[in-house]
Motif scaffolding. Sequence first.
Motif, PDB file in Angstrom:
ATOM      1  N   GLN A 126      -9.280   3.321   0.496  1.00 19.35           N
ATOM      2  CA  GLN A 126      -9.167   2.484  -0.697  1.00 19.35           C
ATOM      3  C   GLN A 126     -10.153   1.314  -0.604  1.00 19.35           C
ATOM      4  O   GLN A 126     -10.482   0.857   0.488  1.00 19.35           O
ATOM      5  CB  GLN A 126      -7.751   1.916  -0.840  1.00 19.35           C
ATOM      6  CG  GLN A 126      -6.632   2.939  -0.831  1.00 19.35           C
ATOM      7  CD  GLN A 126      -6.206   3.350   0.579  1.00 19.35           C
ATOM      8  OE1 GLN A 126      -6.485   2.653   1.543  1.00 19.35           O
ATOM      9  NE2 GLN A 126      -5.529   4.485   0.683  1.00 19.35           N
ATOM     10  N   TRP A 186     -10.791  -2.640  -2.341  1.00 21.10           N
ATOM     11  CA  TRP A 186     -10.086  -3.706  -3.036  1.00 21.10           C
ATOM     12  C   TRP A 186     -11.027  -4.870  -3.278  1.00 21.10           C
ATOM     13  O   TRP A 186     -11.908  -5.149  -2.457  1.00 21.10           O
ATOM     14  CB  TRP A 186      -8.893  -4.203  -2.196  1.00 21.10           C
ATOM     15  CG  TRP A 186      -8.061  -3.129  -1.590  1.00 21.10           C
ATOM     16  CD1 TRP A 186      -8.292  -2.459  -0.416  1.00 21.10           C
ATOM     17  CD2 TRP A 186      -6.852  -2.575  -2.122  1.00 21.10           C
ATOM     18  NE1 TRP A 186      -7.303  -1.543  -0.184  1.00 21.10           N
ATOM     19  CE2 TRP A 186      -6.400  -1.584  -1.216  1.00 21.10           C
ATOM     20  CE3 TRP A 186      -6.089  -2.834  -3.262  1.00 21.10           C
ATOM     21  CZ2 TRP A 186      -5.244  -0.851  -1.404  1.00 21.10           C
ATOM     22  CZ3 TRP A 186      -4.926  -2.101  -3.462  1.00 21.10           C
ATOM     23  CH2 TRP A 186      -4.518  -1.125  -2.551  1.00 21.10           C
ATOM     24  N   GLU A 221     -10.010   4.695  -5.057  1.00 22.97           N
ATOM     25  CA  GLU A 221      -9.282   5.338  -3.967  1.00 22.97           C
ATOM     26  C   GLU A 221      -9.680   6.799  -3.894  1.00 22.97           C
ATOM     27  O   GLU A 221      -9.991   7.434  -4.907  1.00 22.97           O
ATOM     28  CB  GLU A 221      -7.773   5.218  -4.196  1.00 22.97           C
ATOM     29  CG  GLU A 221      -6.928   5.818  -3.086  1.00 22.97           C
ATOM     30  CD  GLU A 221      -5.436   5.555  -3.268  1.00 22.97           C
ATOM     31  OE1 GLU A 221      -4.681   5.752  -2.313  1.00 22.97           O
ATOM     32  OE2 GLU A 221      -5.051   5.143  -4.398  1.00 22.97           O
ATOM     33  N   THR A 247       0.851  -1.195   0.000  1.00 23.27           N
ATOM     34  CA  THR A 247       0.000   0.000   0.000  1.00 23.27           C
ATOM     35  C   THR A 247       0.883   1.239   0.000  1.00 23.27           C
ATOM     36  O   THR A 247       2.047   1.189   0.385  1.00 23.27           O
ATOM     37  CB  THR A 247      -0.928   0.008   1.224  1.00 23.27           C
ATOM     38  OG1 THR A 247      -0.137  -0.110   2.413  1.00 23.27           O
ATOM     39  CG2 THR A 247      -1.918  -1.150   1.165  1.00 23.27           C
ATOM     40  N   LYS A 283      -7.259  -3.261  -6.942  1.00 28.06           N
ATOM     41  CA  LYS A 283      -7.775  -1.999  -6.414  1.00 28.06           C
ATOM     42  C   LYS A 283      -9.000  -1.569  -7.214  1.00 28.06           C
ATOM     43  O   LYS A 283      -8.970  -1.516  -8.446  1.00 28.06           O
ATOM     44  CB  LYS A 283      -6.715  -0.897  -6.458  1.00 28.06           C
ATOM     45  CG  LYS A 283      -7.196   0.427  -5.845  1.00 28.06           C
ATOM     46  CD  LYS A 283      -6.155   1.531  -5.939  1.00 28.06           C
ATOM     47  CE  LYS A 283      -5.030   1.314  -4.957  1.00 28.06           C
ATOM     48  NZ  LYS A 283      -4.088   2.472  -4.910  1.00 28.06           N
TER      49      LYS A 283
END
Length: 444
Positions: A176, A178, A188, A152, A185
């Motif tokens: 974020q 996921w 964000e 990250t 991802k």
Amino acid sequence: MPIGPGPHASVSAPAAHAAAADSATGWIRPPGGGSVAGPAPVPALPSSAGSAGSASASVPGPGPAPDSGRWRPWRFRMSNEVWGTPTVAGELLYVTSFEVHALDVASGRRQFKTRDVAWSMAVADGRIHASDGPSLYALDAVDGSERWRLSTDAWVYALRADRGTVVTATRGGGVQAWEASSGQKLWELTGAQSDFETTEAAPVLHDGTVYVWQDARLRALDARSGRESWSYPIGDAGSCGNVPVRVTPAPDGNVYVAAGTRVLSIDRASGRVRWHFEAPAVFLAPPAFAPGAAVTGGGVYLADYLGTVYALDAATGTDRWRIATEPRQSADPVLVAAGNVHLGAGSALYTLDAVTGTPKWRFAAGGEITGAPAVADGRVHFGSADHCLYTLDAAGGQLRWKLATGGEITGAPVAEAGVVYACSKDRCVYALDAAKGTGTRTAG
């Protein structure tokens, strides 16, 4: 051991500024057992005084042992400090030390442990999702094998997982999302939650929606796309009393929000504010929602930092009653179960009638209450800084049993299927008969 009444004193709760109860006194039962609502003087019941720091005492309550007669209480000792609240999923109990440990719920034997630190952890959909700070990873919840791992951009201080999505909050205002199965991802954003970067104040993930405090607005985002469904100008930290905004999505289709001294009910689908309530003191903990009509104990319940407990009508926001306890710095919500409101304030556990607010009982532990209580099968379990795990009768407050450990109880106990699980700073995880407590044997 039987618990007798302690010293007595009256407690009152004015309409605006409810006075905190004296932590050394109990509540007095009113003549005829009358109830109290609103700003009228508050009666009290005798205090149940716990003896702190003594060796493990047991007052067994009725009830069979968990499972068949083959189950026995167990204790598992870690090589490092254990923290947080344990998680039960299927046949395994997951706890975080400097690693994630998976213990068999029946025997306490360790099935596996991770090779990485897990400062944050969530178990969902057959996976353990965890972060050691600069990286995020997923493991198989049954055998601990690694599913995926990634780096990250900033330190992860909180993590949530639900319905195939993992949401992380990182230092510096990042949030974020996921894909839980692969680590891909999804989206964000920046500049969110930046005033209060704690696990308790992190974004809330519920039923496919992420609730984020960003740019003085409360935003509801689609968990998969990050697309905004609605936002509300909740205000910045200064206008929210310099405390975090706390959010509780509820099964009635609304989200209940504590923002400083304000409580709001917002329609989860449209973002329309249904009602607004203003209190004289700030709330540190999120609202607690209980389904049902007010006459059966349904409603929205909160405790402010002074220890005043509020019961609000979920439909209108009307202040049904408010009762003073004692100053409370806890970020844990009050617990509403079986028509009772339970909360730890200072070194005492308080129980109120959810309908009328009438105090039922107060139990004095030997130290600050740590974590939220757990209620199951007519019993309430909670930990204290006096190193003890307590189990009381939920209706009357009588001590059923307590276990003295070698350290402060961490997180909150978990009560499930007749067993109560708890972690202590003595580096041990305990699994006890919820009805009887009893001693423990060390797991192999």
